[in-house]
Design a protein around this motif. Structure first.
Motif, PDB file in Angstrom:
ATOM      1  N   ARG A  87       0.748  -1.186  -0.019  1.00 48.03           N
ATOM      2  CA  ARG A  87      -0.105  -0.006  -0.013  1.00 48.03           C
ATOM      3  C   ARG A  87       0.612   1.090  -0.024  1.00 48.03           C
ATOM      4  NH1 ARG A  87      -5.054   0.594  -0.972  1.00 48.03           N
ATOM      5  NH2 ARG A  87      -5.552   2.126   0.651  1.00 48.03           N
ATOM      6  N   TYR A  97      -6.031   4.781   9.156  1.00 49.89           N
ATOM      7  CA  TYR A  97      -6.768   3.978   8.297  1.00 49.89           C
ATOM      8  C   TYR A  97      -5.966   3.004   7.887  1.00 49.89           C
ATOM      9  CZ  TYR A  97      -9.385   2.364   4.192  1.00 49.89           C
ATOM     10  OH  TYR A  97      -9.904   1.871   3.133  1.00 49.89           O
ATOM     11  N   GLU A  98      -4.745   3.204   7.298  1.00 51.60           N
ATOM     12  CA  GLU A  98      -3.947   1.971   6.545  1.00 51.60           C
ATOM     13  C   GLU A  98      -3.330   1.280   7.731  1.00 51.60           C
ATOM     14  OE1 GLU A  98      -3.220   1.233   3.534  1.00 51.60           O
ATOM     15  OE2 GLU A  98      -4.598   2.950   2.585  1.00 51.60           O
ATOM     16  N   GLN A 100      -4.924   0.457  10.594  1.00 52.50           N
ATOM     17  CA  GLN A 100      -5.928  -0.451  11.021  1.00 52.50           C
ATOM     18  C   GLN A 100      -6.147  -1.490   9.894  1.00 52.50           C
ATOM     19  OE1 GLN A 100      -9.772   1.516  11.047  1.00 52.50           O
ATOM     20  NE2 GLN A 100     -10.611   0.399  12.569  1.00 52.50           N
ATOM     21  N   MET A 101      -6.094  -1.271   8.790  1.00 45.97           N
ATOM     22  CA  MET A 101      -6.501  -2.182   7.370  1.00 45.97           C
ATOM     23  C   MET A 101      -5.204  -3.332   7.691  1.00 45.97           C
ATOM     24  SD  MET A 101      -7.803  -0.764   3.996  1.00 45.97           S
ATOM     25  CE  MET A 101      -6.276  -0.186   3.390  1.00 45.97           C
ATOM     26  N   THR A 104      -5.914  -5.597  10.558  1.00 47.22           N
ATOM     27  CA  THR A 104      -6.963  -6.523  10.332  1.00 47.22           C
ATOM     28  C   THR A 104      -6.580  -7.547   9.468  1.00 47.22           C
ATOM     29  OG1 THR A 104      -8.498  -4.698  10.435  1.00 47.22           O
ATOM     30  CG2 THR A 104      -9.383  -6.654   9.492  1.00 47.22           C
ATOM     31  N   ASN A 105      -5.939  -7.208   8.340  1.00 52.38           N
ATOM     32  CA  ASN A 105      -5.164  -8.150   7.230  1.00 52.38           C
ATOM     33  C   ASN A 105      -4.372  -9.262   8.087  1.00 52.38           C
ATOM     34  OD1 ASN A 105      -6.850  -7.336   5.107  1.00 52.38           O
ATOM     35  ND2 ASN A 105      -5.351  -5.926   4.498  1.00 52.38           N
TER      36      ASN A 105
END
Ligand code: PNS
Length: 164
Positions: A87, A97-98, A100-101, A104-105
């Motif tokens: 990313r 946001y990144e 958190q993503m 999560t991933n």
């Protein structure tokens, strides 16, 4: 052989995206760019159009392929036997946001790592959203994306105006 996937909306791709793709193609053996189909963001371009735009813009990079995808990015990574999700990070505002993503991933797929590439400074302000806003009001887009993408954006907006 290390494969990276680069998932995103790419509605449409910008110089910032192309910069990340090019740099990822140097660090990884194979880069699979994933164009998200079911974006909640009601994209301006269809997924086929976004894939097509990216294919043309990356045709000179042999180890990059473009694919549409649905569902989770980690599943897209696994389907493509990728060990890494790439990313781009433009600014600190992207970070929350990144992160958190990525976290999560990581919970969903501990064997797939997220790697962030910091966007080159000259493209730090560039986003598809801002580019569409500038396009809507007839501004100069030459710093946002290559001419073919600007052309596609103008045509799409004209198409939309004719429908109204
Ligand atoms: O270009 P974008 O819109 O910033 O990309 C966001 C994207 C597509 C990477 C993200 O929304 C995503 O991974 N969507 C697929 C669904 C998913 O995997 N969600 C879990 C991570 S939060």
């Amino acid at each position: 052989m290390v494969t990276a996937v680069y998932p995103g909306s790419f509605d449409p791709a910008t110089y910032g995206h192309l910069d990340v793709i090019r740099r990822a193609s140097v660090s990884f053996d194979r880069v699979v760019v994933g164009v998200l189909h079911n974006s909640a963001k009601s994209p301006l371009f269809s997924v086929e159009e976004r894939v097509n735009i990216l294919e043309k813009a990356t045709k000179d990079i042999p180890n990059v392929i473009i694919k549409p995808f649905n569902g989770l990015s980690v599943n897209f990574a696994k389907e493509n036997e990728a060990q890494v999700i790439v990313r781009g990070l433009r600014a600190v505002t992207d970070f929350e946001y990144e992160l958190q993503m990525a976290q999560t991933n990581r919970v969903l797929a501990p064997d797939v790592d997220t790697v962030f590439l910091t966007t080159s400074l000259e493209y730090a302000y560039v986003s598809s959203t801002i580019m569409k806003e500038v396009a809507r009001f007839g501004g100069d887009l030459s710093n946002f994306a290559p001419p073919e993408i600007i052309q596609a954006l103008h045509s799409k907006m004209q198409e939309q105006n004719e429908e109204k």
